[in-house]
Every structure is written in structure tokens, then in C-alpha cells.
Design an enzyme around this catalytic site. Structure first.
Site, PDB file in Angstrom:
ATOM      1  N   CYS A 127       0.836  -1.199   0.000  1.00  0.00           N
ATOM      2  CA  CYS A 127       0.000   0.000   0.000  1.00  0.00           C
ATOM      3  C   CYS A 127       0.872   1.250   0.000  1.00  0.00           C
ATOM      4  O   CYS A 127       0.631   2.201  -0.765  1.00  0.00           O
ATOM      5  CB  CYS A 127      -0.924  -0.006   1.208  1.00  0.00           C
ATOM      6  SG  CYS A 127      -2.150   1.327   1.204  1.00  0.00           S
ATOM      7  N   CYS A 128       1.896   1.265   0.838  1.00  0.00           N
ATOM      8  CA  CYS A 128       2.804   2.412   0.882  1.00  0.00           C
ATOM      9  C   CYS A 128       3.556   2.578  -0.439  1.00  0.00           C
ATOM     10  O   CYS A 128       3.802   3.705  -0.880  1.00  0.00           O
ATOM     11  CB  CYS A 128       3.800   2.249   2.029  1.00  0.00           C
ATOM     12  SG  CYS A 128       3.113   2.525   3.675  1.00  0.00           S
ATOM     13  N   CYS A 208      -1.444   8.228   7.219  1.00  0.00           N
ATOM     14  CA  CYS A 208      -2.744   7.848   6.675  1.00  0.00           C
ATOM     15  C   CYS A 208      -3.688   7.419   7.805  1.00  0.00           C
ATOM     16  O   CYS A 208      -3.247   6.868   8.821  1.00  0.00           O
ATOM     17  CB  CYS A 208      -2.585   6.707   5.681  1.00  0.00           C
ATOM     18  SG  CYS A 208      -1.665   7.153   4.193  1.00  0.00           S
ATOM     19  N   CYS A 211      -3.639   3.724   9.337  1.00  0.00           N
ATOM     20  CA  CYS A 211      -2.379   3.259   9.926  1.00  0.00           C
ATOM     21  C   CYS A 211      -1.811   4.218  10.963  1.00  0.00           C
ATOM     22  O   CYS A 211      -0.617   4.159  11.284  1.00  0.00           O
ATOM     23  CB  CYS A 211      -1.354   3.012   8.820  1.00  0.00           C
ATOM     24  SG  CYS A 211      -1.892   1.788   7.592  1.00  0.00           S
ATOM     25  N   CYS A 234       7.340   4.238   5.918  1.00  0.00           N
ATOM     26  CA  CYS A 234       6.506   3.978   4.742  1.00  0.00           C
ATOM     27  C   CYS A 234       7.328   3.474   3.570  1.00  0.00           C
ATOM     28  O   CYS A 234       6.786   2.844   2.660  1.00  0.00           O
ATOM     29  CB  CYS A 234       5.733   5.235   4.339  1.00  0.00           C
ATOM     30  SG  CYS A 234       6.794   6.585   3.759  1.00  0.00           S
TER      31      CYS A 234
END
Length: 242
Positions: A127-128, A208, A211, A234
């Protein structure tokens, strides 16, 4: 001191040598002096990267004193707190920043790799990569140096960051590396800079929404990021192996 223009340097080895020399020269310099050196050594080819998080106002305020036209890259992941987006707009207007660039994930990559926006739960590293690392790589393409707001006190993984380093083919300036929480708070107070809206509610470091969690007394500033996981960064500040 007149600094060497890094554009005159042909090889990574030569750049690394000059970076090490510049880091030694600036090791005890003030953040404003470090920012001025970044602007001088990379005229027109340096950008700042800001999360517009809880301590971002300090770096941005200092940078505005040196040169308001330095581009500022913001990674709008699509999972940001609404408070962060509002804070970004507030600081841009307050500081007169002239070139703030909000960068989002590539739409085709987003649709293919995270169509239901749940990748953060299944694979936070992926995702990062999609939402931060890859957009930053594209955003930094026109630049050969960048400025960020990391500080040594924030986490054990940041305890030894230099003032200037050579990372992934670019010069990276860490002008606030030596500052502690008291100095950050003092600068905020002295210049009447607004706090991030979430700091009041115990968020010491804001990323985010999925998280990020509150930080308890005695925890380091980034302990609320990816809580319960081994993940601490990240990926934009992690050197690749090899």
C-alpha cells in the site's frame, strides 16, 4: 562560504564525496543555514517533501524564509485525514508557499492493485509503495536533491541520520535532524504557527488514517504509526539493498 554547484559533478562517487564534505561542514549549522545551502547548491533542482503533519509547520516556515518558491511535494495518498488536508491549505496560505504539488497514486495502478482501497490491511508495504513511494519517485524526477523534516529524536531508526546524505541517486537534506521536541515547540510558539488539529487529541505523528493511532505518554513520537507491526517507515526513507 560559497558552496559547490552539484550540477558540475559527473559521477555518483564524486557526488558522494562532496555530500560527505558538505555534511561535515553543516553538521553544526542552524536549520536556516542548511536550507540556504540546499538552495545554493541545487538552484532550481531542489524540492521539499512534506506530510503536513504535526511538526511540518516548522520546516515549511523556515523554508519560506529562505525561498518561498522552492517546490513542496505533498503525497495525497487517498487515505489522508481531512484535518491534514485542511492543515495543508492553511499553511500554504499562511506561509505564502508558491509551488505546492499534491501527488496521488497513478489511477491505473490504483485500479489494478487496490480497487477496493483495502490494501493497507492486507499488505501495508504494498500500500505504501503504491500510494507514497512510487508517487514520490515520479514527483522527484525533475530534481536532483530534496529536503525533508526527519529528526533524530523521533524514533530509534532515525537516531543517526546525517544533515546531508546521498540516497537513491539524489542528495537529501535533513535540516531539522538535530532538533528536539522542546526546540520544535519553541519555534512553533515564537512564530505563532498553528498546530495540526489532531495533535490536541494525542496524535504525535500523523500519516494515513488507517495506519495512525494516538501515542501514549512515554512512547516515541512515531509509535502510533503501523501500531502492532514491525513496520516503522513507509518506504520513502528506506535505502534499497544492494
Amino acid at each position: 562560504m560559497g558552496f559547490v554547484d552539484f550540477a558540475q559533478t559527473a559521477s555518483d562517487e564524486a557526488i558522494l564525496s562532496r555530500v560527505e564534505s558538505l555534511d561535515a561542514h553543516l553538521r553544526n549549522a542552524s536549520p536556516l543555514e542548511i536550507l540556504a545551502a540546499a538552495a545554493e547548491t541545487h538552484q532550481g533542482r531542489v524540492a521539499a517533501v512534506s506530510s503536513f503533519g504535526t511538526e511540518s509547520a516548522v520546516l515549511l516556515h523556515m523554508m519560506a524564509q529562505v525561498d518561498r518558491s522552492i517546490p513542496v511535494i505533498f503525497l495525497d495518498t487517498g487515505h489522508m485525514f481531512p484535518e491534514t488536508l485542511a492543515y495543508r491549505d492553511e499553511l500554504v496560505a499562511l506561509l505564502g508557499l508558491m509551488d505546492v504539488r499534491s501527488n496521488r497514486p497513478d489511477p491505473a495502478d490504483h485500479a489494478a492493485r487496490d480497487p477496493d482501497d483495502s490494501l493497507w490491511a492486507d499488505d501495508p508495504d504494498a500500500c505504501c509503495a503504491l500510494r507514497k513511494v512510487e508517487p514520490l519517485t515520479r514527483a522527484l524526477a525533475p530534481f536532483d536533491a530534496w529536503i525533508n523534516g526527519r529528526k533524530r529524536y523521533q524514533a530509534a531508526t532515525r537516531a543517526r541520520i546525517p544533515v546531508v546524505e546521498f540516497d537513491e541517486g539524489r542528495v537529501k537534506f535533513n535540516p531539522l535532524a538535530a532538533l528536539g521536541p522542546a526546540e520544535i515547540d519553541a519555534w512553533m510558539s515564537a512564530h505563532r504557527l498553528p498546530q495540526h488539529p489532531l495533535k490536541t487529541f494525542g496524535f504525535a505523528s500523523v500519516g494515513c488514517m488507517p495506519c495512525t493511532s494516538r501515542v501514549a505518554t512515554g512512547e516515541d513520537a512515531r509509535s502510533g504509526r503501523w501500531r502492532g507491526q514491525a513496520k516503522t517507515e513507509c518506504g520513502i526513507h528506506v535505502r534499497k539493498a544492494g
